[in-house]
Scaffold this active site. Structure first.
Site, PDB file in Angstrom:
ATOM      1  N   LYS A  15      31.046  25.220  74.183  1.00  0.00           N
ATOM      2  CA  LYS A  15      32.155  24.266  74.117  1.00  0.00           C
ATOM      3  C   LYS A  15      33.338  24.951  73.442  1.00  0.00           C
ATOM      4  O   LYS A  15      33.342  25.137  72.235  1.00  0.00           O
ATOM      5  CB  LYS A  15      31.759  23.000  73.372  1.00  0.00           C
ATOM      6  CG  LYS A  15      30.848  22.105  74.201  1.00  0.00           C
ATOM      7  CD  LYS A  15      29.722  21.547  73.366  1.00  0.00           C
ATOM      8  CE  LYS A  15      28.506  21.226  74.220  1.00  0.00           C
ATOM      9  NZ  LYS A  15      27.249  21.418  73.510  1.00  0.00           N
ATOM     10  N   GLU A  75       7.841  17.286  82.179  1.00  0.00           N
ATOM     11  CA  GLU A  75       7.820  15.814  82.277  1.00  0.00           C
ATOM     12  C   GLU A  75       7.635  15.342  83.724  1.00  0.00           C
ATOM     13  O   GLU A  75       7.314  14.179  83.967  1.00  0.00           O
ATOM     14  CB  GLU A  75       9.131  15.220  81.732  1.00  0.00           C
ATOM     15  CG  GLU A  75       9.347  15.399  80.238  1.00  0.00           C
ATOM     16  CD  GLU A  75       9.981  16.744  79.859  1.00  0.00           C
ATOM     17  OE1 GLU A  75       9.841  17.722  80.631  1.00  0.00           O
ATOM     18  OE2 GLU A  75      10.612  16.821  78.793  1.00  0.00           O
ATOM     19  N   TRP A 117      34.173  22.979  78.422  1.00  0.00           N
ATOM     20  CA  TRP A 117      32.912  23.711  78.393  1.00  0.00           C
ATOM     21  C   TRP A 117      32.915  24.899  79.338  1.00  0.00           C
ATOM     22  O   TRP A 117      33.629  24.930  80.331  1.00  0.00           O
ATOM     23  CB  TRP A 117      31.719  22.792  78.634  1.00  0.00           C
ATOM     24  CG  TRP A 117      31.791  22.008  79.912  1.00  0.00           C
ATOM     25  CD1 TRP A 117      32.142  20.708  80.048  1.00  0.00           C
ATOM     26  CD2 TRP A 117      31.514  22.502  81.216  1.00  0.00           C
ATOM     27  NE1 TRP A 117      32.107  20.346  81.359  1.00  0.00           N
ATOM     28  CE2 TRP A 117      31.713  21.430  82.095  1.00  0.00           C
ATOM     29  CE3 TRP A 117      31.108  23.727  81.731  1.00  0.00           C
ATOM     30  CZ2 TRP A 117      31.537  21.554  83.467  1.00  0.00           C
ATOM     31  CZ3 TRP A 117      30.929  23.862  83.098  1.00  0.00           C
ATOM     32  CH2 TRP A 117      31.146  22.768  83.938  1.00  0.00           C
ATOM     33  N   THR A 151       5.705  20.726  76.659  1.00  0.00           N
ATOM     34  CA  THR A 151       6.889  21.421  77.168  1.00  0.00           C
ATOM     35  C   THR A 151       6.954  22.813  76.531  1.00  0.00           C
ATOM     36  O   THR A 151       6.298  23.071  75.514  1.00  0.00           O
ATOM     37  CB  THR A 151       8.186  20.662  76.815  1.00  0.00           C
ATOM     38  OG1 THR A 151       8.269  20.562  75.390  1.00  0.00           O
ATOM     39  CG2 THR A 151       8.207  19.265  77.405  1.00  0.00           C
TER      40      THR A 151
END
Ligand code: ADP
Length: 536
Positions: free
Chosen positions: A429, A323, A434, A179
């Site tokens: 946050k 992935e 959020w 990744t």
């Protein structure tokens, strides 16, 4: 029914026979190096012979450290045919991470671009597990430490195409990619033959990338980024022409390449396309062959989509992950209606491509309704999805009941269109609620004075976190923090307005070209005690 295994030899045979006469071109400073799929596949089979002679055994890793070019393509095709695993290492990783991934993979052989040998020369003493180094490319660029290493072309010249390929089970690992490491240390994903073939077939579907024999495909996404988004394998399977860019990925070089090779499908992260504005404005390049741009990997600003639409070039907006090899979803412009109506679907990441499934869950793991407003963590599974990380006990908690927890915060609507709200780690946050950094960035990018922007969370005594914008101005612009706030005021709730803006010359990037918010968060973390951060 037949149980013909899904292995890359199926892909190779089709490229050789059906796509045999179609070109594979590598961009070189003096023009293009031109071959055909017939030649590339024949060379991949000679490479198999060379690998055998080097003592590579099935199950071993063969690493690459290079840009996208035809020798690298031959490695992507050839190594897995022997039952060995090709491991394209990210050439832009931090040296410590290069050492980490190569040690974890226990690479038996490393094929390195001559131009990158100086990078590895520094690391060679820490890579004692590597049995052989092979150099590809220009002799003049080889670092002294590699003077005695075998050369790719010499190895190939000494071989005939390997005739008796071993039988390989479709579940055998074929390729290993890590990744990008945008939110943490890079994690390895080992693709099986089966997953690569299914992914390649998936990309041929009309509601996915629709790669066809008539395409001229330009993967600007480096091979170390999920195998150049699987496009080399898809192009091989379709028998499409393939154009490989080498190291030059700036807008001018890419535009020249598109024009010269009449590219029909080009694929890269948003950074590459955002940088195209001056090229489009100047209009010096004939880009009419380009029927679609495949873009994903990071938030794609609406402004970029609009600029290309003004020149009749349309986007395929994809969401994906290493992935997933990486293809997950696809959004495309509508074919009719007013320009805004046509572009509207591209503001989302689109529906899951056939073979991939998505769901959005709340904190307790319960699936949320597909109503376009319920926000939760995105989970995915599918025909070409990973079920664990390579050697990774780390990250095990991300795979649960066959589903991968993506770390993305998203909604799904009644038509299945995915909208990425943010990454869990990038959400701001504030006061228990959020704020989407992605949405703020998209609005800020719509301001003519803004060239690039990243919104990050900065710790705040009272609210927990507050949003702060890090802005790169357009060359002529003097836009101020106050003007940006006025621009945002009618567009977002007042408590979403950033507390400050920092004006910088450029944004830090990760190895795959994504904005590196880890670095920005570190840089702009409040240093106590001190005055509140505020710059005009
Ligand atoms: P990393 O997670 O380290 O960046 P990847 O390159 O595999 O490694 O990136 C996958 C992630 O990229 C996704 O989880 C998502 O956060 C982001 N991403 C991919 N496509 C898009 C997109 N179209 N819009 C917004 N974010 C995207």
């Amino acid at each position: 029914m037949s149980e013909l295994p899904l292995t890359l030899s199926l892909v190779l045979r089709r490229a050789a026979r059906i796509g045999g006469a179609r070109p594979v071109v590598t961009a070189r400073p003096e023009g293009g190096e031109r071959r055909t799929w017939a030649q590339v596949t024949e060379r991949a089979l000679r490479l198999c012979g060379a690998l055998r002679r080097l003592g590579v055994r099935p199950g071993e890793r063969v690493a690459t450290f290079g840009w996208n070019h035809h020798q690298h393509l031959e490695l992507l095709l050839g190594v897995p045919l022997l039952g060995a695993i090709v491991h394209p290492i990210n050439v832009r990783l931090h040296p410590d991470d290069v050492v980490h991934v190569s040690r974890e993979a226990e690479d038996a052989v490393v094929f390195v671009d001559a131009s990158l040998t100086p990078v590895l020369a520094e690391l060679r003493s820490r890579l004692g597990h590597v049995r052989h180094w092979v150099v590809m490319g220009e002799e003049a660029e080889v670092a002294p430490a590699f003077a005695g290493a075998p050369r790719y072309e010499e190895l190939l010249a000494a071989e005939a195409p390997l005739e008796n390929l071993p039988e390989v089970d479709e579940r055998t690992p074929a390729s290993l990619c890590y990744t990008s490491g945008t939110t943490g240390r890079p994690q390895g994903v080992e693709y099986s033959h089966r997953s690569l073939v299914l992914h390649a077939m998936g990309a041929l579907m009309v509601d996915s990338m629709a790669v066809s024999e008539r395409d001229v495909v330009l993967p600007l996404a480096p091979f170390f980024h999920a195998n150049g988004w699987g496009l080399p394998y898809s192009a091989a399977f379709a028998g499409a022409a393939l154009v490989l860019p080498g190291p030059r990925l700036d807008a001018g070089s890419v535009a020249r390449l598109i024009e010269r090779e009449r590219v029909t499908l080009a694929a890269a992260v948003p950074t590459v396309w955002n940088a195209f504005e001056p090229v489009l404005r100047e209009g010096k390049h004939e880009l009419s062959s380009l029927r679609r741009i495949l873009c994903g990997g990071a938030p794609l600003p609406m402004r970029t989509i609009q600029r290309f639409a003004e020149h009749g070039i349309s986007f395929l907006h994809a969401w994906g992950m290493t992935e997933l090899g990486p293809s997950g979803t696809m959004a495309r412009a509508r074919e009719e209606g007013f320009p805004e109506e046509r572009l509207a679907p591209l503001a989302t990441q689109g529906a899951a491509v056939p073979g991939i499934e998505l769901r959005v869950v709340d904190g307790a793991g319960r699936e949320l309704p597909w109503d376009g407003t319920s926000v939760g963590e995105l989970e995915t599974r599918g025909l070409w999805g990973a079920s664990r990380y390579f050697r990774g006990a780390a990250g095990e908690e991300r795979f649960r009941d066959g589903w991968l927890r993506t770390g993305d915060v998203a909604t799904l609507d009644a038509h299945g269109a995915l909208r990425i709200v943010d990454r869990t780690k990038d959400l701001v946050k504030s006061g228990g609620e959020w704020i989407s950094s992605v949405e703020l960035e998209n609005h800020l990018m719509a301001h003519p004075g803004v060239k690039e922007v990243a919104v990050i969370a900065v710790a705040h005594e009272h609210w927990g976190e507050r949003p702060v914008a890090v802005v790169v101005r357009q060359p002529e612009s003097r836009v101020s923090f106050e003007e940006l706030v006025e621009h945002l005021r009618p567009r977002v709730a007042s408590w979403w307005l950033p507390d400050a803006a920092h004006f910088v010359a450029e944004l830090p990037r990760t190895a795959t070209g994504k904005v590196d918010k880890k670095v920005l968060r570190r840089e702009y973390a409040p240093r106590a005690p001190g005055p509140p951060i505020r710059e005009g």
